[in-house]
Design a protein around this motif. Sequence first.
Motif, mmCIF file in Angstrom:
data_model
loop_
_atom_site.group_PDB
_atom_site.id
_atom_site.type_symbol
_atom_site.label_atom_id
_atom_site.label_comp_id
_atom_site.label_asym_id
_atom_site.label_seq_id
_atom_site.Cartn_x
_atom_site.Cartn_y
_atom_site.Cartn_z
ATOM 1 N N ARG A 138 -0.163 13.410 -74.558
ATOM 2 C CA ARG A 138 0.017 14.356 -73.454
ATOM 3 C C ARG A 138 -1.338 14.767 -72.878
ATOM 4 N NH1 ARG A 138 4.133 15.949 -77.098
ATOM 5 N NH2 ARG A 138 6.195 15.650 -76.140
ATOM 6 N N ALA A 139 -2.281 15.052 -73.754
ATOM 7 C CA ALA A 139 -3.613 15.417 -73.289
ATOM 8 C C ALA A 139 -4.249 14.275 -72.513
ATOM 9 C CB ALA A 139 -4.491 15.819 -74.480
ATOM 10 N N ALA A 140 -4.133 13.067 -73.047
ATOM 11 C CA ALA A 140 -4.729 11.908 -72.376
ATOM 12 C C ALA A 140 -4.103 11.679 -71.010
ATOM 13 C CB ALA A 140 -4.569 10.667 -73.246
ATOM 14 N N GLY A 198 6.904 32.866 -71.420
ATOM 15 C CA GLY A 198 7.094 31.798 -70.452
ATOM 16 C C GLY A 198 7.747 32.221 -69.165
ATOM 17 N N LYS A 199 8.018 33.510 -69.001
ATOM 18 C CA LYS A 199 8.657 33.973 -67.760
ATOM 19 C C LYS A 199 7.654 33.941 -66.603
ATOM 20 C CE LYS A 199 11.616 37.297 -70.208
ATOM 21 N NZ LYS A 199 10.888 37.372 -71.494
ATOM 22 N N LEU A 213 -0.154 24.687 -71.336
ATOM 23 C CA LEU A 213 0.238 23.817 -70.226
ATOM 24 C C LEU A 213 1.639 23.283 -70.490
ATOM 25 C CD1 LEU A 213 -3.103 21.815 -69.755
ATOM 26 C CD2 LEU A 213 -2.173 23.544 -68.202
ATOM 27 N N TYR A 214 1.901 23.004 -71.773
ATOM 28 C CA TYR A 214 3.253 22.646 -72.211
ATOM 29 C C TYR A 214 3.796 23.822 -73.003
ATOM 30 C CZ TYR A 214 2.402 17.808 -70.897
ATOM 31 O OH TYR A 214 2.141 16.664 -70.192
ATOM 32 N N THR A 215 4.952 24.311 -72.620
ATOM 33 C CA THR A 215 5.518 25.472 -73.293
ATOM 34 C C THR A 215 6.427 25.029 -74.436
ATOM 35 O OG1 THR A 215 6.533 27.630 -72.881
ATOM 36 C CG2 THR A 215 7.568 25.726 -71.807
ATOM 37 N N ARG A 258 8.419 20.127 -76.234
ATOM 38 C CA ARG A 258 7.313 20.430 -75.334
ATOM 39 C C ARG A 258 7.804 20.269 -73.887
ATOM 40 N NH1 ARG A 258 5.824 20.802 -80.586
ATOM 41 N NH2 ARG A 258 3.756 19.942 -81.089
ATOM 42 N N ARG A 259 7.734 21.353 -73.127
ATOM 43 C CA ARG A 259 8.200 21.308 -71.739
ATOM 44 C C ARG A 259 7.007 21.577 -70.807
ATOM 45 N NH1 ARG A 259 12.258 23.915 -74.648
ATOM 46 N NH2 ARG A 259 14.304 22.887 -74.521
#
Length: 433
Positions: free
Chosen positions: A82-84, A316-317, A369-371, A382-383
Motif C-alpha cells: 500500500r505504501a509503495a 473516522g468521521k 491514510l487507510y482507516t 484497511r479502507r
Amino acid sequence: MTRAFTAILAMTALFLLPVPAAAKAAGGFPEGFMWGVGVSGFQHEGHYPDSNWKRFLAARKEKDPYQNSVDFRHRYPEDLQRAASLGVGVFRTSVEWARVEPERGKTDWKEVRYYDDLVSRMVSHGMRPMLSLSHFVHPGWVHDQGAWKNERTIEDWLDFAEFVVKRYAKYDVLWVTFNEASYYILDEVRNKALKLSEVPTMSANLVKAHRRAYDLIHRLDDDAMVTANVAYSTVLNPLFDRALFTEVPDKLDYIGLDYYLSMSAANLTVLRVFSGEYWTIEPEPDGLYHVLHDYHRRLPHLPIYIIENGAGTDDGKPQADGYQRSHSISDHVYWIHRAIRDGIDVIGYNYWSLLDAYEWGAYRPRFGLYTVDVKTDPSLTRRPTEAVATYRGIIRRNGLPKGYVPVKEPARCSLPALLTTCRSLPETPPYPE
C-alpha cells in the motif's frame, strides 16, 4: 499521543545568512525531495511483548484495550505494498527493543527475522528505511530496573542500538535515536514511572545515550544520517526542545521535526490537546512555515526533514467544517514549498500515518491514510480515505497542482511568528509562485 496537564510541571522541572534555494524539479519541489509515510512498533504492530506500555495499560483500565492494534506485525507485506502504491520513497518505523530483547541478554531471533524481512521488503519496493531506535517503549525488564533514571539503561540500550545498526546500516537508513524525547519523559511521568524530581535525570541520560549512539552509528557508517526528532509544542516548545534536542546540536545530521498544531491569538483550541480531543483542534498549516523558519534560524547548517505531520479525525468521521485530511496534506505541503522557496533546506516529508493506530490509550483519534476500525471490525480491513489519492498525486507530480491555494487562511498573531503575523499576514499566491 494523549497528554496531560503534567506536561507543564514536568518540563518546567527540566531547567529552572540564507542558503540558496535548491534546484527545482517538475512540480516545484527539489530534485530528490523525499516523500514518505510512517508507522511505529507499539502503535501498529500488535502482539506486543512485556514493556513499559503494556504495564501502563494494565494499570489504567480507563484506556481502550490494546488488543492487537492493526496487526501490522503479520500484515506488513500487504501494508508495504500500500505504501509503495503511493509512490513514497521513505518508509519510517521503529525497531522495538522489547521485541528484539524481551529478557536481558536474550535475543528473540524470530522477531529479528521479522525486522530483517520488513526492512528488506522496504528496499525491494524502492523505499529507503527510516528507523527509530526508541519510540516511547522499552522492555519490561528495563522498566523494572528504573528505565532511564538508571544509568545502566544507557549501556543496555547502546548494546541494542549497536546490534540494530550493524544489521541494517547497509540499507542506507535514515536513523532516529529517540522519538520525541520530551513526550517520552512526559509519558513516564503521567504513568507514574517517573517522579517530577527525576525528570532531569531521565533527560540527562537520554542526552548521553544519543551522543554516544551518534558516534556509534558513524563508526559503523561514515555517511549515516542521524537525528533525534523533536515535536513542535507551541507555548511549551522552548522547554520541550531542551529535553534533548538543544543539548546535542553537534550530534545531529538533520533536524527531524514533528508538526501537528500551533496556536494563534484567535485560536486557543490547541489547549484541547490535554483532553486528547485532537479532532477538535483548529489546524494552522501556515504555522509549519513559521516553525521551519525558526529551526532554520537556530541551526542554519542542518537540513530539515518533517518526520511527522498528520490530521486526526474523530473515529473516522468527517470534520464538521468540511476540512478533510486531503486539505490538510495539501495546505501543509503548500507552506513547505514556500519555506523551500525562501531558501530553507527541507529535504523530506512523512505523512503520519499510513494506517490508523493505537494512539497511546485510544483508538478514537484516527490519523491514517487507510482507516482501520479496530474496535468493531475483527477483520481489520484497511479502507482508503480520500487522502490516499491526494497524497499519491502530490508524490507523482513532486508537488501540488498548479494554481492550488490553501483552504485554511493564515492565522493572525501566530505564536511561532507573533510580531510578524500580528502586523501582517503572509500572502497566499497560487501554487507554484
